[in-house]
Enzyme design. Structure first.
Site, PDB file in Angstrom:
ATOM      1  N   ASP A   1      -5.492  15.185 -11.237  1.00 50.99           N
ATOM      2  CA  ASP A   1      -6.864  14.780 -10.547  1.00 50.99           C
ATOM      3  C   ASP A   1      -7.399  13.768 -11.406  1.00 50.99           C
ATOM      4  OD1 ASP A   1      -8.091  14.152  -8.287  1.00 50.99           O
ATOM      5  OD2 ASP A   1      -8.202  16.300  -7.509  1.00 50.99           O
TER       6      ASP A   1
ATOM      7  N   HIS B   1      -9.779   4.771 -10.548  1.00 49.00           N
ATOM      8  CA  HIS B   1     -10.247   5.921 -10.111  1.00 49.00           C
ATOM      9  C   HIS B   1      -9.250   7.316  -9.935  1.00 49.00           C
ATOM     10  CE1 HIS B   1     -14.087   4.464  -8.498  1.00 49.00           C
ATOM     11  NE2 HIS B   1     -13.215   3.475  -8.638  1.00 49.00           N
TER      12      HIS B   1
ATOM     13  N   TYR C   1       0.818  -1.221   0.093  1.00 46.80           N
ATOM     14  CA  TYR C   1       0.089   0.078  -0.011  1.00 46.80           C
ATOM     15  C   TYR C   1       0.978   1.114  -0.104  1.00 46.80           C
ATOM     16  CZ  TYR C   1      -3.660   3.351   1.503  1.00 46.80           C
ATOM     17  OH  TYR C   1      -4.295   4.561   1.573  1.00 46.80           O
TER      18      TYR C   1
ATOM     19  N   LYS D   1      -2.193  18.010  -5.621  1.00 44.69           N
ATOM     20  CA  LYS D   1      -3.163  18.896  -5.522  1.00 44.69           C
ATOM     21  C   LYS D   1      -2.865  20.124  -5.888  1.00 44.69           C
ATOM     22  CE  LYS D   1      -6.194  15.779  -4.231  1.00 44.69           C
ATOM     23  NZ  LYS D   1      -7.237  15.144  -5.291  1.00 44.69           N
TER      24      LYS D   1
END
Ligand SMILES: [Mg+2]
Length: 748
Positions: free
Chosen positions: A383, A176, A98, A289
């Site tokens: 994003d 995603h 992870y 971001k």
């Protein structure tokens, strides 16, 4: 291949399995009363709530290590309270799979930050291992013929691993995060394995057309797959690529907007921010971001665009994320430093321009902020989708607000009412913020209405339903829906009928069936193993083997010279029977038409580096296997268009093979061999025909009904059976060889 695995714990209605790294319930502790869980209302959980209740089982990691004795109780509670089943991981596995591989390699690379990636073989090994654990869990829980929907970049190897274990399943995958341009993707040291993992799916979904396009391009360039419109063709299987922008849970915000608590929060904001223009930023604290870019642009705004006496405040919320990771700690330090510098330079005794909050915000306050802000500023450098901007649009009931949105967010493709910004252009962003603050009310409302419509039409619930609907249509249209036609499931009756027949015929295509496709003709030469297999087949008692090919007699003769095997070449024009030295012509053809076609082919080859024209006895071929895959396909389409004019009245047909366009005499086809042998095929003879493309259809169509005709891949076909992928044919033929070894009736 495993048979039905529906375990007792799964009710028969759960023919849909959701597989994601995390479950929607997190194990928070083990008290005297047993384990305790906390439901996490993530975007995926909300999206899936749009599916009918109880229609799926969710398989994933519960967020903590579970000691062996506690597992039965954990499983029971998850099953009964959440309809979930746990996957158990150790702390070491989580750290590598992870933190280090998913979030330390895939996440930054897929967000175009290769310098942030840190590839280590050890974490890759754990990524493979954990993906195998998930595939095993899906295998255990999925009922026969069920659907498994795998989520996101943590589990990209699962589709292939699962297909190997369970060919009966329908497998869908959704990414995603962005899929990067193939130029960036190919930096990944395990680029091939990841792509092969993904195209084990039947359907692969993305949020935007750009990501889908990049994925198709990576498949073409790295795996050499064929791409036909939205479909990747690989080993004879068709993988559908589909675009579904995810949305938000609109009902949730509609309810909140009417909540008295939100109204109280609004009052509070009105009092404390009176006389200020409010610019709002809500981002997870992540380097993708663009927070530093935004703050620097805001500094430019304060220096060059703020009017005298105007007070503009940027309320920037940074939601803590991956706080234990060094890169994230460093990012937080940098941002706080930058905020300090801006405020030091531009504050007055009554006004501080940046209000930086490193925290999550409760829903009521967040909704009030969205409702209140004059401008919402969302400027990630990359994003996957970004839902903050949609949430802002959903909260703008009076349509007075303005959205500044990075053109590098997935949402930029959907929210056309936003003012788009390039986060790398500091001055440009500052000027756009000025423009946003000055936008006339009418234009603001018009833009917000357009965004509101999109948000209303594309909710998160609709996303899940529409993706599964596309997947279902694809499953139904592909022959993959008929497991009874899979040759793998029919091997026993096939072998029985082979052993019992007095005489046997094996008609097997070479390229793409016996041998995988290769870059150059030399690489398509049979391997020692394959040569040995063909020899064994040719020596079976009462058995005649023919290898069929579009290749020349010289090539095939050279490859199989020493074996007693029949060769049918040039797509059925010539045959040499087993044991004979003579070539027999099965049809007489004229090649007059070639002169009319060749100039067009040669002209296209000259314009396409890597393409070449091959002239054969009864066909001409335009090969582009060595050309740039996208340009080659482009030129092949052009060529087909031009040819349709040239050939209008010629006795020829055009077929598109793997990376080739072939123009062939209409009278020449592999079915000629079936016609030639018809007189010798007796009642009760065993007949097996194996092929992989359109050119084998004429053969299938002309064989008697009892023949075992098998086409590789999930195309619709005249063949009675299908095989899943290329390696199946040699494996099947090996079974045949072995089936005679223990009980060889002939005794010879
Ligand atoms: Mg073939």
């Amino acid at each position: 291949m495993s048979e039905s695995r529906a375990s007792a714990e799964v009710t028969p209605t759960s023919d849909l399995l959701i597989l994601s790294n995390r479950l929607p319930a997190t194990l928070t502790g083990h008290g005297p009363e047993g384990p305790t869980f906390k439901a996490s209302a993530g975007g995926l959980a909300t999206a899936l709530s749009g599916l009918s209740a109880g229609s799926f089982l969710w398989v994933g990691w519960p967020g903590a290590e579970v000691p062996e004795p506690a597992r039965p109780e954990v499983e029971r509670q998850l099953r009964e309270d959440y309809r979930c089943a746990p996957v158990y991981l150790t702390e070491t596995q989580v750290e590598h799979f992870y933190n280090r591989f998913s979030n330390g390699v895939l996440w930054p690379l897929f967000h175009y930050l290769p310098d942030f990636t840190d590839f280590e073989s050890e974490s890759w090994t754990h990524y493979q291992e954990v993906n195998a654990i998930f595939a095993e869990a899906a295998d255990r829980h999925a009922p026969t013929g069920g659907t498994v929907w795998v989520q996101d970049y943590h589990l990209m190897l699962v589709p292939h691993l699962l297909r190997e274990r369970r060919p009966d399943l329908k497998i869908a995958f959704f990414l995603h995060i962005p899929f990067p341009s193939s130029e960036v993707y190919r930096l990944l040291p395990r680029r091939r394995e990841i792509l092969e993992g993904l195209i084990g799916s039947d359907v692969v979904g993305f949020h935007t057309y750009d990501y889908a396009r990049h994925f198709l391009s990576a498949c073409q360039r790295i795996l050499g797959t064929e791409t036909v419109q939205q479909t990747v063709v690989w080993n004879g299987r068709e993988v559908r690529v589909s675009v579904h922008p995810i949305g938000i849970d609109l009902d949730h915000f509609d309810r909140l907007l009417d909540d008295p608590e939100v109204h109280a929060e609004m009052e509070d904001l009105r009092r404390s921010l009176a006389g200020r223009r409010v610019v709002l930023g809500i981002d997870r604290l992540d380097y993708s971001k663009g927070l530093r870019h935004k703050l620097r642009a805001f500094q430019s705004f304060l220096e060059n665009h703020q009017r005298d006496g105007e007070r503009v405040v940027l309320i920037q919320v940074a939601v803590p994320s991956r706080t234990e990771v060094e890169k994230y700690k460093e990012l937080r330090r940098q941002i706080e430093e930058l905020v300090g510098r801006i405020n030091g330079l531009h504050s007055s005794p009554v006004h501080t321009p940046v209000n930086f909050l490193f925290t999550s915000i409760p829903p009521a306050r967040l909704t009030a902020l969205f409702r209140f802000a004059d401008v919402c500023w969302v400027s990630p450098i990359r994003d996957g989708m970004n839902l903050v901007c949609q949430e802002y649009a959903a909260c703008q009931r009076d349509g007075e607000g303005v959205l500044l949105l990075s053109e590098f967010s997935g949402a930029a493709r959907s929210l056309e009412g936003a003012l788009q910004v390039n986060p790398w252009d500091r001055e440009g962003m500052a000027a756009t913020l000025r423009r946003g603050l000055d936008l006339p009310a009418e234009e603001r409302r018009l833009r917000m209405r357009r965004m509101g419509e999109f948000v209303r039409r594309n909710t998160s619930k609709q996303w899940a339903r529409s993706f599964l609907e596309v997947a279902r249509r694809h499953f139904e249209s592909s022959a993959g829906m008929h497991p009874e036609r899979w040759i793998e499931r029919n091997i026993d009756p096939l072998l029985r009928s082979f052993r019992e027949a007095p005489r046997r015929w094996l008609l097997v295509d070479y390229d793409g069936t016996l041998c995988p496709f290769a870059e150059t003709p030399a690489q398509a030469e049979p391997s020692a193993q394959l040569h040995e297999l063909v020899g064994q087949l040719a020596r079976l008692p009462d058995t005649r083997l023919y290898v069929l090919s579009g290749r020349t007699p010289e090539t095939m003769q050279r490859w199989f010279r020493d074996l007693e095997v029949g060769l049918c070449v040039e797509h059925g024009r010539l045959v040499r029977h087993p044991g004979s030295e003579e070539w027999e012509q099965l049809v007489h053809t004229s090649s007059d038409w070639m002169e009319e076609v060749l100039p067009t082919l040669q002209r296209h080859a000259a314009m396409t580096p890597g393409a070449l024209v091959v002239r054969r006895e009864s066909s001409v071929e335009w090969h582009w296997r060595r050309a740039d895959p996208e340009f080659g396909q482009w030129q092949a389409n052009e060529l087909a268009l031009n040819l349709s004019e040239v050939m209008a009245n010629l006795p020829v047909r055009v077929t598109h093979g793997p990376k080739l366009v072939q123009i062939r005499d209409m009278g020449v086809h592999k079915g000629l061999l079936a016609e030639r042998l018809a007189g010798e095929l007796g009642e009760g003879h065993f007949l097996l025909a194996l092929g992989d493309d359109e050119s084998d259809e004429e053969l299938f169509a002309r064989l008697p009904e009892h023949a075992w005709t098998v086409r590789i891949g999930s195309h619709s076909s005249h063949a009675r059976f299908q095989a899943r992928a290329q390696p199946t044919a040699p494996a099947l033929l090996r079974h045949i060889v072995q089936s005679l070894q223990p009980a060889d009736r002939s005794g010879s």
